[in-house]
Design a protein around this motif. Sequence first.
Motif, PDB file in Angstrom:
ATOM      1  N   ALA A  16       0.677  -1.299   0.074  1.00  0.00           N
ATOM      2  CA  ALA A  16      -0.117  -0.039  -0.093  1.00  0.00           C
ATOM      3  C   ALA A  16       0.638   1.198   0.043  1.00  0.00           C
ATOM      4  CB  ALA A  16      -0.958   0.073   1.241  1.00  0.00           C
ATOM      5  N   LEU A  17       0.216   2.222  -0.745  1.00  0.00           N
ATOM      6  CA  LEU A  17       1.022   3.712  -0.633  1.00  0.00           C
ATOM      7  C   LEU A  17      -0.106   4.497  -0.424  1.00  0.00           C
ATOM      8  CD1 LEU A  17       2.537   3.372  -4.105  1.00  0.00           C
ATOM      9  CD2 LEU A  17       3.841   3.758  -1.964  1.00  0.00           C
ATOM     10  N   PRO A  18       0.561   5.667   0.295  1.00  0.00           N
ATOM     11  CA  PRO A  18      -0.424   6.673   0.963  1.00  0.00           C
ATOM     12  C   PRO A  18      -1.530   7.199  -0.035  1.00  0.00           C
ATOM     13  CG  PRO A  18       1.558   7.013   1.692  1.00  0.00           C
ATOM     14  CD  PRO A  18       1.579   6.100   0.707  1.00  0.00           C
ATOM     15  N   LEU A  19      -2.902   7.253   0.127  1.00  0.00           N
ATOM     16  CA  LEU A  19      -3.656   7.714  -0.971  1.00  0.00           C
ATOM     17  C   LEU A  19      -3.404   9.034  -1.573  1.00  0.00           C
ATOM     18  CD1 LEU A  19      -6.136   7.255  -2.642  1.00  0.00           C
ATOM     19  CD2 LEU A  19      -7.622   8.057  -0.569  1.00  0.00           C
ATOM     20  N   GLU A  20      -2.954   9.926  -0.490  1.00  0.00           N
ATOM     21  CA  GLU A  20      -2.890  11.441  -0.807  1.00  0.00           C
ATOM     22  C   GLU A  20      -1.440  11.711  -1.680  1.00  0.00           C
ATOM     23  OE1 GLU A  20      -1.245  13.658   3.223  1.00  0.00           O
ATOM     24  OE2 GLU A  20      -2.670  12.103   3.429  1.00  0.00           O
ATOM     25  N   LYS A 273      -2.096  -0.349  15.200  1.00  0.00           N
ATOM     26  CA  LYS A 273      -2.691  -1.458  14.008  1.00  0.00           C
ATOM     27  C   LYS A 273      -2.298  -2.837  14.203  1.00  0.00           C
ATOM     28  CE  LYS A 273      -0.427   0.524  10.677  1.00  0.00           C
ATOM     29  NZ  LYS A 273      -0.160   1.323   9.133  1.00  0.00           N
ATOM     30  N   ALA A 274      -0.904  -3.212  14.608  1.00  0.00           N
ATOM     31  CA  ALA A 274      -0.842  -4.603  14.848  1.00  0.00           C
ATOM     32  C   ALA A 274      -1.506  -5.079  16.033  1.00  0.00           C
ATOM     33  CB  ALA A 274       0.798  -4.595  14.874  1.00  0.00           C
ATOM     34  N   LYS A 275      -1.799  -4.290  16.972  1.00  0.00           N
ATOM     35  CA  LYS A 275      -2.609  -4.657  18.275  1.00  0.00           C
ATOM     36  C   LYS A 275      -4.059  -5.452  17.995  1.00  0.00           C
ATOM     37  CE  LYS A 275      -3.031  -3.753  23.084  1.00  0.00           C
ATOM     38  NZ  LYS A 275      -4.746  -4.159  23.343  1.00  0.00           N
ATOM     39  N   TYR A 276      -4.605  -4.551  17.040  1.00  0.00           N
ATOM     40  CA  TYR A 276      -5.823  -5.061  16.611  1.00  0.00           C
ATOM     41  C   TYR A 276      -5.910  -6.341  16.166  1.00  0.00           C
ATOM     42  CZ  TYR A 276      -7.469  -0.086  16.788  1.00  0.00           C
ATOM     43  OH  TYR A 276      -8.038   1.057  17.239  1.00  0.00           O
ATOM     44  N   VAL A 344      -0.647   1.319   5.401  1.00  0.00           N
ATOM     45  CA  VAL A 344      -2.233   0.522   5.451  1.00  0.00           C
ATOM     46  C   VAL A 344      -2.751   1.635   6.902  1.00  0.00           C
ATOM     47  CG1 VAL A 344      -3.191  -1.640   6.329  1.00  0.00           C
ATOM     48  CG2 VAL A 344      -0.930  -1.436   5.031  1.00  0.00           C
ATOM     49  N   PRO A 345      -4.060   2.000   6.243  1.00  0.00           N
ATOM     50  CA  PRO A 345      -4.630   2.873   7.339  1.00  0.00           C
ATOM     51  C   PRO A 345      -5.263   1.841   8.322  1.00  0.00           C
ATOM     52  CG  PRO A 345      -6.129   2.429   5.251  1.00  0.00           C
ATOM     53  CD  PRO A 345      -4.648   2.003   5.066  1.00  0.00           C
ATOM     54  N   ILE A 346      -5.508   2.433   9.630  1.00  0.00           N
ATOM     55  CA  ILE A 346      -6.070   2.096  10.814  1.00  0.00           C
ATOM     56  C   ILE A 346      -7.294   1.362  10.615  1.00  0.00           C
ATOM     57  CG2 ILE A 346      -7.070   2.695  13.165  1.00  0.00           C
ATOM     58  CD1 ILE A 346      -4.689   4.677  13.404  1.00  0.00           C
ATOM     59  N   GLU A 347      -8.066   2.067   9.697  1.00  0.00           N
ATOM     60  CA  GLU A 347      -9.475   1.363   9.361  1.00  0.00           C
ATOM     61  C   GLU A 347      -9.447  -0.066   8.765  1.00  0.00           C
ATOM     62  OE1 GLU A 347      -9.512   5.795  10.042  1.00  0.00           O
ATOM     63  OE2 GLU A 347      -8.218   4.485   8.423  1.00  0.00           O
ATOM     64  N   ALA A 348      -8.394  -0.220   7.684  1.00  0.00           N
ATOM     65  CA  ALA A 348      -8.204  -1.570   7.194  1.00  0.00           C
ATOM     66  C   ALA A 348      -7.818  -2.419   8.241  1.00  0.00           C
ATOM     67  CB  ALA A 348      -6.967  -1.404   6.140  1.00  0.00           C
ATOM     68  N   CYS A 349      -7.212  -2.076   9.362  1.00  0.00           N
ATOM     69  CA  CYS A 349      -6.859  -3.007  10.257  1.00  0.00           C
ATOM     70  C   CYS A 349      -7.978  -3.356  11.202  1.00  0.00           C
ATOM     71  CB  CYS A 349      -5.626  -2.633  11.075  1.00  0.00           C
ATOM     72  SG  CYS A 349      -3.901  -2.501  10.175  1.00  0.00           S
ATOM     73  N   ILE A 350      -8.782  -2.534  11.655  1.00  0.00           N
ATOM     74  CA  ILE A 350     -10.033  -2.674  12.388  1.00  0.00           C
ATOM     75  C   ILE A 350     -11.023  -3.280  11.498  1.00  0.00           C
ATOM     76  CG2 ILE A 350     -12.081  -1.313  13.287  1.00  0.00           C
ATOM     77  CD1 ILE A 350     -10.114   1.103  13.916  1.00  0.00           C
ATOM     78  N   ALA A 351     -11.106  -3.300  10.089  1.00  0.00           N
ATOM     79  CA  ALA A 351     -11.974  -3.994   9.482  1.00  0.00           C
ATOM     80  C   ALA A 351     -11.437  -5.367   9.482  1.00  0.00           C
ATOM     81  CB  ALA A 351     -12.095  -3.469   7.879  1.00  0.00           C
ATOM     82  N   LEU A 352     -10.184  -5.692   9.261  1.00  0.00           N
ATOM     83  CA  LEU A 352      -9.659  -7.063   9.412  1.00  0.00           C
ATOM     84  C   LEU A 352      -9.874  -7.870  10.553  1.00  0.00           C
ATOM     85  CD1 LEU A 352      -8.323  -9.556   8.070  1.00  0.00           C
ATOM     86  CD2 LEU A 352      -6.314  -8.514   8.734  1.00  0.00           C
ATOM     87  N   ARG A 353      -9.728  -6.976  11.684  1.00  0.00           N
ATOM     88  CA  ARG A 353     -10.034  -7.380  13.053  1.00  0.00           C
ATOM     89  C   ARG A 353     -11.510  -7.992  13.043  1.00  0.00           C
ATOM     90  NH1 ARG A 353     -11.318  -3.342  17.635  1.00  0.00           N
ATOM     91  NH2 ARG A 353     -13.072  -2.922  16.251  1.00  0.00           N
ATOM     92  N   ASP A 354     -12.636  -7.107  12.816  1.00  0.00           N
ATOM     93  CA  ASP A 354     -13.817  -7.337  12.867  1.00  0.00           C
ATOM     94  C   ASP A 354     -14.088  -8.739  11.868  1.00  0.00           C
ATOM     95  OD1 ASP A 354     -14.305  -5.277  14.437  1.00  0.00           O
ATOM     96  OD2 ASP A 354     -14.998  -4.047  12.797  1.00  0.00           O
ATOM     97  N   PHE A 355     -13.685  -8.865  10.786  1.00  0.00           N
ATOM     98  CA  PHE A 355     -13.752 -10.032   9.852  1.00  0.00           C
ATOM     99  C   PHE A 355     -13.380 -11.397  10.550  1.00  0.00           C
ATOM    100  CE2 PHE A 355     -12.085 -12.928   6.885  1.00  0.00           C
ATOM    101  CZ  PHE A 355     -13.194 -13.082   6.184  1.00  0.00           C
TER     102      PHE A 355
END
Length: 364
Positions: A16-20, A273-276, A344-355
């Motif tokens: 992943a590269l930063p979107l901005e 991120k890793a902790k999630y 990799v954004p925090i939101e992606a890691c939270i989404a993976l955790r939930d999945f």
Amino acid sequence: MSTNKRAYNFNAGPSALPLEVLEKAQQELVNYNGSGMSIMEMSHRSKDYDEVHNNAINRLKKLLSIPDNYEILFLQGGASLQFSMIPMNFLTKDKTASYILTGSWSEKALKEATLFGNAVVASSTKDNEYRNIPSIEDIQFNASDAYVHLTSNNTIYGTQWKEFPNTGDVPLIADMSSDILSRPIDVNQFGIIYAGAQKNLGPSGVTVVIIRKDLIEQANSEIPTMLKYKTHADKNSLYNTPPTFGVYMLGEVLNWVENQGGLETIQKRNEEKAKYIYDVIDESNGFYKGHAEPNSRSLMNITFRLADEELEKQFLADAKAAGFVGLNGHRSVGGCRASTYNAVPIEACIALRDFMYEFQKKHQ
């Protein structure tokens, strides 16, 4: 998944590269700085590119607090070429190089070194399936060694050095391809740091080498011109045409890191991120089984298995359908791997955790 939605990108590299950064590159792609040309079209001797090149060097120097007695080089050939360049330049017939083995990439580096001279294993955790980083007390090398080599983060096995050995007057060389810029480091501990760009620095095609100037002067001069560090240091990495667009992107990623608050902020975010994901593994009662021992866990590559291969296949298929990319483990070991590099954004890691929680509920 709609075409305008960003994937949850956990690829191990290119990653992943930063979107901005991508959006800025998109805006400047056709007409950089009012030149009427793309950065990919202009001469590497031009004023515009010269500014891009030197800004990238200065940003990296600032972010990593690189002292003035080091050169920053932008090379090609990936970290894999460094496996050969290092012994070609520094492993003389009367010396020995010591390699610390913590995974496949350090094994490959050692294999290349044996083609040029005497290279030995200073320590290895292969007997433990590379589940841990060796204790510093177990590393054996001699004061007369040409250098000691290690890989700071092991993408395939998901382990990472938390502290580095003090090798005294023996240069410590580190392949930091997969965790450079993920945390502050003391560059003074190392004779050479090298890294392929395609994890935390930018797109593939650029290799960053941070090398002490005195080592450049001591290097073997009886090797091909392009394989001498001095060739590139003397010409500010412009001896031949550099990967200009890759250097441009690297500079923009460095600017992004600086705007995030620097490496201290990046490290805290990476820990979060890793902790999630590690928390899901630890709380799963064995449904998910982490490969790395807890005290050696990587913040960049989280490796784990499920109870059996059929369940793993189902997990990976369901994850892909849910928009997650790159969760397959390396082809040499299988299993699963989430690479949580800087962009990799925090939101992606939270989404993976939930999945992962939901998948466990369905299949326990």
